[in-house]
Design an enzyme around this catalytic site. Sequence first.
Site, mmCIF file in Angstrom:
data_model
loop_
_atom_site.group_PDB
_atom_site.id
_atom_site.type_symbol
_atom_site.label_atom_id
_atom_site.label_comp_id
_atom_site.label_asym_id
_atom_site.label_seq_id
_atom_site.Cartn_x
_atom_site.Cartn_y
_atom_site.Cartn_z
ATOM 1 N N ASP A 5 35.316 23.737 10.356
ATOM 2 C CA ASP A 5 33.921 24.111 10.086
ATOM 3 C C ASP A 5 33.367 24.851 11.297
ATOM 4 O O ASP A 5 33.567 24.444 12.446
ATOM 5 C CB ASP A 5 33.105 22.836 9.800
ATOM 6 N N ILE A 6 32.665 25.953 11.036
ATOM 7 C CA ILE A 6 32.146 26.788 12.129
ATOM 8 C C ILE A 6 31.041 26.071 12.916
ATOM 9 O O ILE A 6 30.842 26.340 14.101
ATOM 10 C CB ILE A 6 31.661 28.153 11.574
ATOM 11 N N ASN A 9 29.477 17.554 -0.973
ATOM 12 C CA ASN A 9 28.123 17.787 -1.483
ATOM 13 C C ASN A 9 28.243 18.615 -2.752
ATOM 14 O O ASN A 9 28.774 19.720 -2.727
ATOM 15 C CB ASN A 9 27.281 18.518 -0.433
ATOM 16 N N GLN A 28 24.469 20.848 -1.029
ATOM 17 C CA GLN A 28 25.516 21.870 -1.057
ATOM 18 C C GLN A 28 24.912 23.237 -0.748
ATOM 19 O O GLN A 28 24.098 23.748 -1.507
ATOM 20 C CB GLN A 28 26.205 21.910 -2.435
ATOM 21 N N HIS A 36 33.936 22.210 -1.674
ATOM 22 C CA HIS A 36 34.567 21.898 -0.380
ATOM 23 C C HIS A 36 34.371 20.435 -0.039
ATOM 24 O O HIS A 36 33.324 19.861 -0.325
ATOM 25 C CB HIS A 36 34.017 22.780 0.743
ATOM 26 N N PHE A 37 35.398 19.871 0.554
ATOM 27 C CA PHE A 37 35.324 18.516 1.092
ATOM 28 C C PHE A 37 35.232 18.622 2.600
ATOM 29 O O PHE A 37 35.994 19.355 3.223
ATOM 30 C CB PHE A 37 36.573 17.698 0.715
ATOM 31 N N HIS A 38 34.293 17.880 3.177
ATOM 32 C CA HIS A 38 34.195 17.773 4.629
ATOM 33 C C HIS A 38 35.054 16.597 5.077
ATOM 34 O O HIS A 38 34.964 15.513 4.497
ATOM 35 C CB HIS A 38 32.761 17.441 5.059
HETATM 36 P P1 5GP Z 1 27.616 22.187 2.621
HETATM 37 O O1 5GP Z 1 26.254 21.876 3.158
HETATM 38 O O2 5GP Z 1 27.610 23.308 1.615
HETATM 39 O O3 5GP Z 1 28.320 20.955 2.107
HETATM 40 O O4 5GP Z 1 28.472 22.636 3.877
HETATM 41 C C1 5GP Z 1 28.853 23.950 4.127
HETATM 42 C C2 5GP Z 1 29.610 23.954 5.438
HETATM 43 O O5 5GP Z 1 30.236 25.204 5.583
HETATM 44 C C3 5GP Z 1 28.702 23.753 6.662
HETATM 45 O O6 5GP Z 1 29.132 22.609 7.391
HETATM 46 C C4 5GP Z 1 28.881 25.050 7.453
HETATM 47 O O7 5GP Z 1 28.908 24.850 8.851
HETATM 48 C C5 5GP Z 1 30.220 25.587 6.933
HETATM 49 N N1 5GP Z 1 30.304 27.033 6.962
HETATM 50 C C6 5GP Z 1 29.390 27.916 6.461
HETATM 51 N N2 5GP Z 1 29.808 29.188 6.671
HETATM 52 C C7 5GP Z 1 31.000 29.100 7.314
HETATM 53 C C8 5GP Z 1 31.905 30.099 7.806
HETATM 54 O O8 5GP Z 1 31.707 31.304 7.696
HETATM 55 N N3 5GP Z 1 33.043 29.642 8.405
HETATM 56 C C9 5GP Z 1 33.306 28.306 8.543
HETATM 57 N N4 5GP Z 1 34.457 27.972 9.149
HETATM 58 N N5 5GP Z 1 32.469 27.350 8.099
HETATM 59 C C10 5GP Z 1 31.325 27.747 7.495
#
Ligand code: 5GP
Length: 135
Positions: A30-31, A84, A91, A97-99
Amino acid sequence: MSNCVFCSIIQKEIPTQIVYEDSFSLAFLDIHPASKGHTLVIPKNHYEFLSQIPEHEYIAFMKTLQKIAKGMMHYTEGINILQNNGKDAGQLVPHVHFHIIPRRPGDGIKIETWRTQHDPDLDKVQKTIQSLLKD
Ligand code: 5GP
Ligand code: ZN
């Protein structure tokens, strides 16, 4: 999908720290990590919600998720696995996606905090949810 950031990562259009890849799945850092090693595991085909993944892909994807989770349990001794599903659930990226969030003693990370409540309608809720699971 052309305007999906995770599809761009799958296409290798965005520099990303990929940790694992197979036919149906990709895992990458995750970035904006919640902790060091925060990894995202995604299906390679674009689906917004978990419920949209066809069964054979879902099974392959779940096997991969378990493989990554097993490996990450050697990275730290505890991990949170979160998914999420839907805007109301937080989300932001509309590609499943799974964290996997590595946890360390005293890291102070609060994944979710909620207050518990008494629900006088448990029997009614049970029936409603059961009825929604029929197909
Ligand atoms: P969500 O809130 O949708 O469950 O989480 C999305 C996740 O994607 C966030 O933790 C965010 O940091 C990550 N993310 C968003 N854009 C990018 C990207 O361009 N590259 C990477 N590696 N992670 C991303
Ligand atoms: Zn996508």
